[in-house]
Design an enzyme around this catalytic site. Structure first.
Site, PDB file in Angstrom:
ATOM      1  N   GLU A 229      38.914  33.311   8.962  1.00 42.08           N
ATOM      2  CA  GLU A 229      39.634  32.044   9.057  1.00 42.08           C
ATOM      3  C   GLU A 229      38.763  30.814   8.889  1.00 42.08           C
ATOM      4  O   GLU A 229      39.128  29.723   9.352  1.00 42.08           O
ATOM      5  CB  GLU A 229      40.339  31.965  10.410  1.00 42.08           C
ATOM      6  CG  GLU A 229      39.413  31.744  11.617  1.00 42.08           C
ATOM      7  CD  GLU A 229      38.966  33.015  12.300  1.00 42.08           C
ATOM      8  OE1 GLU A 229      38.504  32.951  13.458  1.00 42.08           O
ATOM      9  OE2 GLU A 229      39.079  34.089  11.680  1.00 42.08           O
TER      10      GLU A 229
ATOM     11  N   GLU B  20      45.496  34.125   9.568  1.00 39.76           N
ATOM     12  CA  GLU B  20      44.305  33.318   9.293  1.00 39.76           C
ATOM     13  C   GLU B  20      44.647  31.838   9.253  1.00 39.76           C
ATOM     14  O   GLU B  20      43.856  31.000   9.704  1.00 39.76           O
ATOM     15  CB  GLU B  20      43.650  33.755   7.978  1.00 39.76           C
ATOM     16  CG  GLU B  20      43.283  35.231   7.908  1.00 39.76           C
ATOM     17  CD  GLU B  20      42.453  35.716   9.096  1.00 39.76           C
ATOM     18  OE1 GLU B  20      41.681  34.916   9.655  1.00 39.76           O
ATOM     19  OE2 GLU B  20      42.583  36.889   9.460  1.00 39.76           O
TER      20      GLU B  20
END
Length: 874
Positions: A268, A302
């Site tokens: 992420e 994410e």
């Protein structure tokens, strides 16, 4: 065996950093044989630290220190040790300039900066940034970054990093640069960069406040046609997060990059999400419905990290579930809203029971917030992620959706831009709801799966029905005696006619019982008959439930329970009882009531086909093992196979009718109606081929040849692979590979169809797959699809009585540990619960673990898994 044993890191030893870094200027020069990393760190003493430290100690691994300057002057007396750089006599505020040389081309660990398919990319979580430059590589050190990347323009025309692009241009000698600036402070684990020859796909999203966000996806040219689903999923996630959580995206650009060689599913990194190709690329011709669904969920996960993980991050790695558990809960909510909430819940709980419960019961068991670790990469576990999500779900259940939203709003507002703890998260929920969650915090502190034993009593004279619930939790490593948990038990009562019964004066037919003592009784009055209890609806807590339902009651619940999850669960409990009764020699034949329950399921009009498909699937062998004291896998598998064959044979006509009624004959679309129909139709096909049905074989061969989408083609392939039709099996496997050998993601599915096959996936077959030209030891996906699928899913062959499967896994772990210890440690997990199995399997598994333990060059990652597994023996 290792000469020097690694030391554990303990939560109790946490101290604030002596120094903080305000700003990081990076200039990264990329060359074909190395990379030069120039960093300027703006550092000041942490006012919260009282240690009086005059030395600055930075983390660093596999780095060549080229130069070191403090406030423009060379540093004297600095010390480079294994894993660190010490700078003596530093002032309270200063600049530190560091130049390091690294070799991304030789980085097989895939941590830090490395090359994949000719592309440079990074993976810095949890501790990869220290492989790029010397740094305070810990989550509670947050800084703003400006990153300039320089490379040959022809070879690496795309240069990406976190934040927004602020400068770019040519440098001469065919080189160019792009500079990126991220205005939001972040820990080093969220740093990212990519350099390569990539194709760009663009889209945009308009936020609720009217801002236009530039969405970009970068892939290799051969994958250009596989981007649309990920971009659509991203826009859905952005809109959903605004609507459900009030979270708007904060940068001007959001970038997704697909990478073939990646240890994780995705990462992420702020504004620059890097994905394993298998988790983001999809087209109808190459990806199944399950892959589409998984991609939608992972892309959302994410993206949601932008707030639950990036804007508010974890103080230390013991708090990993602060970001991961909360974000898994959020992506589960999203997936439930995008499709069938019941099916999504069934799939998630299936995984919890078969995998996370096993983790809780093994030597690697740990709390959602661990107390210690040797290698943090080993704690990216189902306990931290999936059980952590269940803990958040329980808070949602206890508070209700409105108060939970108030709590999350307070959490984001109070801690924006900070690195915090799970306790801070719970405190925000308490402050928003005025609920005392002191006892609830034990879910973060205590390991293991709680067990609920339920008894009941009905007083016909007074019309009072009583439920008594007793809770306990087995000992886990380091925790012998557990205190009572705070457990929400969602439940209802059903009359013998199938109607929900009123539980209170407000005419509610469902309640959430809050169990806080070791034993508690709950009373329901005014009932005219003894009800059938429907307990733990929606799997309201991650526990094992013991109640003496009869088979007739389970059949009744499977047909009448208004809670979809509990209808499925009743069918699973009935099937478990039948299978284990046969395995234990209590029955020799399949109970006709199970056959009739399945027949009713197949013939009742109006049922959700996706739900029916889930209910048709027998309990997994892994779950049956979990329910057995000393698991004889071969015996369990024989009993399960007997039930499967009996059901499929008895229901042949109904299954053929399902095929006629439900298989879509329209152009492919990933939408709930079609997905559900394909799911049920292909489940029926699998059941038909496994009994050697000629009509099923013919349908599978035809579907394989005529399918216009990967869902149907792969389903037909698997149906024939897992069947007695030897000639057809080998034919479709050869044809499938010939057609798709150019596509690595599809070839991965071809590998998995064989390594996971209970029919053909023995050690001999899997060894042949390792020797196949398409297999690549340096690619984690290929390793997982062959070795991981064999050991994790193909349990009958992995646990073959002669121990061949165990020895095979040990050999592959040994080979991998020399160049990718993170993957070797992951693959060792199936061996860790050796004490759960029958003696002949137990001895074999423990023997492999001991051989691994005694390796002279054992990695820290594998050392922790192996030694903890063997320590349990005393």
């Amino acid at each position: 065996m290792r000469a020097e044993q690694p030391k554990a890191v303990h939560l109790a030893d946490y101290r604030v950093p002596a120094f903080l870094i305000d700003h990081v200027d990076l200039r990264i020069e990329l060359f074909e044989d190395s990379a030069m990393v120039h960093s300027r760190l703006q550092i000041h003493r942490n006012p919260e630290d009282d240690s009086g430290a005059r030395e600055l100690v930075l983390h660093g691994e596999d780095l060549e220190l080229v130069s070191l300057m403090l406030d423009g002057r060379p540093v004297e007396g600095h010390r480079v040790d294994e894993g660190s750089l010490t700078v003596p006599g530093v002032p309270d505020q200063f600049h530190l300039d560091i130049t390091t040389r690294i070799q991304p081309q030789n980085n097989t660990r895939l941590e830090g900066l490395y090359q994949s398919s000719g592309m440079f990319c990074t993976q810095c979580e949890p501790e990869g940034f220290r492989r790029i430059t010397y740094f305070l590589d810990r989550p509670d050190v947050m800084a703003c970054y400006r990153t300039r990347i320089e490379a040959q323009q022809h070879t690496y025309p795309v240069l990406l990093a976190n934040g927004n692009p602020v400068d770019w241009g040519e440098l001469g000698d065919g080189r160019h640069q792009v500079t990126w600036e991220d205005p939001y402070p972040k820990p080093s684990y969220l740093f990212a960069m990519v350099a390569g020859d990539l194709v760009e796909k663009r889209d945009e999203f308009v936020t609720g406040s009217g801002r236009t966000i530039d969405l970009r996806m970068y892939v290799e040219a051969r994958n250009e046609a596989k981007c649309d689903h990920a971009l659509t999923s991203l826009k859905k996630a952005m809109a959903w997060d605004e609507e459900v959580y009030g979270r708007e995206y904060d940068l001007d650009i959001f970038i997704v990059v697909a990478v073939d060689d990646f240890n994780m599913g995705a990462m992420e990194n702020k504004g620059l999400n890097i994905f394993n190709s298998s988790c983001v690329l999809a087209s109808p011709e190459t990806a199944t419905d399950a892959a589409y669904d998984r991609i939608e969920s992972i892309v959302a996960h994410e993206y949601f990290h932008n707030w639950s993980g990036n804007r508010v991050t974890c103080r230390d790695w013991f708090q990993l579930s602060l970001k991961e558990g909360f974000t898994v809960f959020r992506d589960n909510q999203f997936s439930a809203d995008m499709g069938s909430a019941t099916v999504q819940r069934i799939d998630h709980v299936n995984m919890l029971r078969t995998a996370q419960f096993a983790e809780d019961a093994g030597p690697m068991a740990h709390p959602v917030r661990p107390d210690s670790y040797i290698e943090i990469a080993n704690f990216y576990t189902l306990t931290v992620y999936e059980k952590g999500a269940e803990v958040v779900r329980m808070i949602h259940t206890l508070l209700g959706p409105d108060l939970f939203r108030e709590g999350s709003d307070l959490y984001f507002a109070r801690y924006d831009g900070q690195a915090v703890t799970t306790d801070d998260f719970v405190r925000a929920m308490e402050d928003a709801s005025s609920r005392d969650l002191t006892q609830f915090r034990r879910w973060y502190e205590q390991a293991g799966t709680p067990e609920l034993r339920v008894t009941d009593q009905f007083d016909a004279d007074s019309g009072t029905y009583s439920l008594t619930i007793r809770q306990s939790c087995p000992p886990t490593p380091g925790q012998s005696n557990k205190k009572p948990f705070h457990i929400p038990v969602r439940m209802g009562l059903i009359s013998t006619s199938g109607e929900p019964l009123v539980l209170d004066s407000e005419h509610n037919t469902e309640a959430v019982l809050e169990l806080m003592e070791g034993e508690h009784s709950f009373h329901f009055r005014g009932l005219g008959e003894r009800p059938v209890p429907s307990l733990l609806r929606g799997f309201s807590a991650p526990v094992k439930l013991d109640y003496p339902w009869t088979r007739d009651q389970l059949m009744f619940l499977a047909s009448h329970d208004p809670d979809g999850f509990n209808r499925w669960d009743a069918g699973q409990k009935l099937a478990v009882d039948v299978i284990l009764s046969i395995q234990q020699g209590l029955d020799t034949e399949v109970d006709p009531r199970l056959i009739e329950a399945y027949r009713t399921l197949l013939t009742t009009p109006g049922l959700d086909p996706a739900m029916v498909a889930r209910m048709l699937a027998l309990p997994a062998t892994a779950w049956l093992i979990e329910l057995t004291e000393e698991a004889d896998v071969a015996a369990i598998d024989r009993a399960r196979h007997q039930v499967e064959q009996t059901l499929s044979s008895a229901l042949r006509e109904e299954l053929l009718q399902v095929r006629r009624d439900h298989h879509p004959d329209e152009d492919y679309a990933f939408e709930p109606r079609q997905v559900a129909a394909r799911s049920l139709s292909n489940s029926a096909l699998t059941m038909l081929t496994r009994i050697g049905d000629d009509q099923g074989r013919n349908q599978a061969v035809t579907q394989f040849g005529q399918a216009t989408n990967m869902t149907d083609r792969l389903a037909a392939l698997k149906a024939l692979v897992d069947s007695p039709f030897d000639e057809e099996r080998e034919d479709v496997l050869a044809r499938f590979y010939d057609d798709w050998q150019h596509d690595p993601q599809v070839v991965e599915q071809w590998f998995a169809a064989q390594s996971g096959s209970p029919w053909v996936g023995d050690v001999t077959r899997v060894t042949q797959l390792l020797e196949h030209p398409a297999f690549d030891w340096k690619n984690p996906n290929k390793v997982r699809m062959v070795v991981g699928v064999f050991a994790g899913r193909n349990l009958a062959h992995f646990h073959s009585p002669d121990g061949r499967g165990h020895r095979f896994l040990g050999e592959q772990i040994r080979r991998l540990d020399s160049f990718n210890p993170q993957i070797s440690a992951q693959l060792a997990q199936p061996l860790t619960r050796w004490q759960r199995y029958a003696p002949h399997l137990r001895d074999s598994m423990a023997g492999v673990l001991r051989e691994l333990r005694d390796l002279p060059d054992l990695s820290r990652d594998l050392y922790e898994v192996v030694t903890k597994s063997l320590d349990e023996s005393g």
